[in-house]
Design an enzyme around this catalytic site. Sequence first.
Site, PDB file in Angstrom:
ATOM      1  N   CYS A   1      12.157   0.712  -6.854  1.00 11.97           N
ATOM      2  CA  CYS A   1      11.763   0.525  -8.049  1.00 11.97           C
ATOM      3  C   CYS A   1      10.951  -0.527  -8.528  1.00 11.97           C
ATOM      4  CB  CYS A   1      13.218   0.061  -8.693  1.00 11.97           C
ATOM      5  SG  CYS A   1      13.744  -1.515  -8.307  1.00 11.97           S
TER       6      CYS A   1
ATOM      7  N   CYS B   1     -31.394  10.251   4.084  1.00 17.10           N
ATOM      8  CA  CYS B   1     -30.957   8.940   4.745  1.00 17.10           C
ATOM      9  C   CYS B   1     -30.183   9.480   5.952  1.00 17.10           C
ATOM     10  CB  CYS B   1     -29.993   8.382   3.872  1.00 17.10           C
ATOM     11  SG  CYS B   1     -30.635   7.753   2.235  1.00 17.10           S
TER      12      CYS B   1
ATOM     13  N   CYS C   1      11.615  -4.268  -7.418  1.00 10.67           N
ATOM     14  CA  CYS C   1      11.412  -4.492  -6.105  1.00 10.67           C
ATOM     15  C   CYS C   1      10.196  -4.612  -5.827  1.00 10.67           C
ATOM     16  CB  CYS C   1      12.070  -3.086  -5.200  1.00 10.67           C
ATOM     17  SG  CYS C   1      13.885  -2.780  -5.633  1.00 10.67           S
TER      18      CYS C   1
ATOM     19  N   CYS D   1     -27.919   9.992   1.134  1.00  7.90           N
ATOM     20  CA  CYS D   1     -28.631  11.336   0.742  1.00  7.90           C
ATOM     21  C   CYS D   1     -28.754  11.956   2.014  1.00  7.90           C
ATOM     22  CB  CYS D   1     -29.832  11.073  -0.034  1.00  7.90           C
ATOM     23  SG  CYS D   1     -31.118  10.231   0.739  1.00  7.90           S
TER      24      CYS D   1
ATOM     25  N   ASP E   1     -17.570  28.473 -13.434  1.00  2.00           N
ATOM     26  CA  ASP E   1     -18.828  29.037 -12.605  1.00  2.00           C
ATOM     27  C   ASP E   1     -18.534  30.432 -12.357  1.00  2.00           C
ATOM     28  OD1 ASP E   1     -21.218  28.868 -11.067  1.00  2.00           O
ATOM     29  OD2 ASP E   1     -19.906  28.743  -9.379  1.00  2.00           O
TER      30      ASP E   1
END
Length: 852
Positions: A107, A40, A110, A37, A511
């Site tokens: 592939c 922090c 492999c 945050c 939005d």
Amino acid sequence: MTAEDPDAPDDGSTTGGGAADSSDATVSRFDVPEMDCPSCAGKVESSVSTLDGVERIDPQPTTGTVAVRYDGEATDAAAIADRVREAGYTIAETGESIRLSVPDMDCASCAGKVESALSSVDGLESYETQPTTGTVVLTRRSGGPTEERIVAAIESAGYEVVDTTGTETTDAASDQDLWTSPRALKTWLSGAVLAAGLFLEFLLPGTNATVGTILGGPVHVADLLFLVAVAVGGQAILRNGYYSARNLNLDIDLLMSIAILGALTASLAFGEALYFEAATLAVLFSIAELLERYSMDRARNSLEELMDLSPEEATVRRDGEELVVPVDDVDVGERVLVRPGEKIPLDGDVIDGDSAVNQAPITGESVPVDKTVGDEVFAGTINEGGYLEVQVTSTAGDNTLSRIVELVEDAQSNKTEREQFVERFSSYYTPVVVAFAVLVTVTSPVVLGTTVSTAVVYGLTLLVLACPCAFVISTPVSVVSGITSAAKNGVLIKGGNHLEAMGAVDVVAFDKTGTLTRGELTVTDVIALNGNTEQEVLRCARGLEARSEHPIGEAIVAEASDGGGDREVDGFESITGKGVRAELGGVPHFAGKPGLFEELEFDLSHVHATTDGGLVTKTAQQLCERNNCLDLLDETVPRLQSEGKTVVLVGTDEELEGVIAVADEVRPEARAAVERLKSLGIEKTVMLTGDNERTAAAIAERVGVDGFAAELLPDEKVDHVEELDAETEGGVAMVGDGINDAPALATATVGVAMGAAGTDTALETADVALLSDDLSKLPYLYDLSGRANGVIRQNVWASLGVKAALAVAVPFGYVPIWLAVLAGDAGMTTAVTGNAMRLSSVEAETLATDGE
């Protein structure tokens, strides 16, 4: 992000970009997962900043990392790590990430062999094989195996590691290299010998003399030629089959080796004369392998085009001299010179010059963007006309283009539902078909009355069909093609699962601010009230909004920047979804929605406009003709909102000082984008906004969405997305700015971030990122995703259907062994890859704008 070992002795090396202004500058990065945050991050930054020699600290709570640039002579990484711990946070021990280029691993079988080999290496935290790009990405623990040990393990599976950075995805620089490679030359030689044997056996049987006998069976000249064809063309097959057997992988190489050796055994030990079948398997399967490699190279080239965008050299100015140096040697803060027609080598900010820059390679924008001092530019974009000097802001391995390439490469690890189904199905398919081959070989002479040699041929043919290579590769090659095509058009899709999900959504939620509108708010009206002047209203609003990060606040601050006479601001507080509060000169003030002032018990139906001594806007004059009184609640505010404007009231807890209206311009392509989505099959479009009802209604009507919800807090947007998702089977795509709408984006089936180029947070958190602020990319994304889903379905069912049909027809003699090889293996692999590559031709349309 890999953290530098804090306990290791500091040798002055850098783990990130260095600083240009100090020869001893070092950048170290630390993983601090508990720092999640801004608070922090602030504690970590405060603790580390007390160290001498620390030049810059960049804590990123969204990724849990801290980058610190410091003077290596004044401090070291261990001291910085101690300060992080003193702030109360633990530095995670993170393994070192290694990316290896293994071009022959093309592939699923492999990849299986490589994974089996790596599983025996101790000290690896994780490993992931990516056959569609020919890379292996792994993480080793501190003190884990050396790179040489890891490479040796991969090579023990039979695959060469050609590069330890993963930048070279193929050892065939061109189609010509592939077709003239040692394996190709051996294939052509064995094919010529096979053709000579066929010529003798079928066209000139009189010259096909007997040269000896084995177990009483004759051996002719043609049989010897067939044996030579097996010896020349089957070397690579048998070699790979050996590695498959050693790693306990029942893959195509092992199955083909068993088939070839079985045919030779039946011929030499039991006199069944299957030399021709053995030679046919060796030659045709070698051709199939070359075709598969060619097809895979085509898919890989689409990603390599992204990698090739960034130039390898840059012109820098050092000590007054212009030097051309590798881009890897350019540090953050250095000055790069970009002349007309040149590619911009690194991300940075323009510090001198102006020019039009073609950003299409990164953002997909078709029109060059004007750049001047202060503007951001991206590596890989093209300087069209003028001269630019750019201050570098990120190193070559950490720029926007590098992050995009890395995310595109990693996108295939997010498997689609169909891909997961294919993998589950294939784990059962091969054992079942092998068992069927044994059953057909044993029972055909009894049940169908065939000869033993014919029964053996049927069994060998089924072994050829037992490996589901084309089936397994059908989905990932489509995903890689779709994702790389999108990246070249300025759309970053973070995984195949998101590509699949986007093509199935029924609802798109937008939005408003920064998505349907430009997000560049400007003040349109100021109405001074109760004896205040316009300048006083703006000055007061600026004091309140100066610490706000909301776009409305930024617009007000920009408008009032010349107001002067600032008052001291204390006790700033953001009132979520309503406005802000602060003390100006010791007096509590508020700025926010009308509802905030109603809560403060203001009578908004009767306020007095300033008409004497104040600067009154035209709007105020029109509204104040009756005794200078305004009804904000029923007249002024609704009228401004009906014009698509957002209204902000300013005042103390005792007096309303003024009204400010701001407006945001609707994107010119917004309406056309919404209409195009509907024409492509989207059932419903909605707008979700925190703005007021009337403003939302005006914008919704203008852009043509089917519905809208206004005055929403972030958690209420989440609720609306969940409701929409519950109403539809296909899911909901939420389109926002990638930061402010993060909860809604995370809740939606697919979260789409606008304008994410150069934005670390949006690139990391969004499912899909539109790298430019261009809504026309959204219909392109939906169209591409829908087509990709169609291609994946076609590839899955076609490859499965062809294999199944051939397998069922084998016991009835309808499928010769050459058809099984060419159609069941090479043909389907080439077909599904070619079908997937059609996605690269899908391009974004140019949509009509409001101005057209």
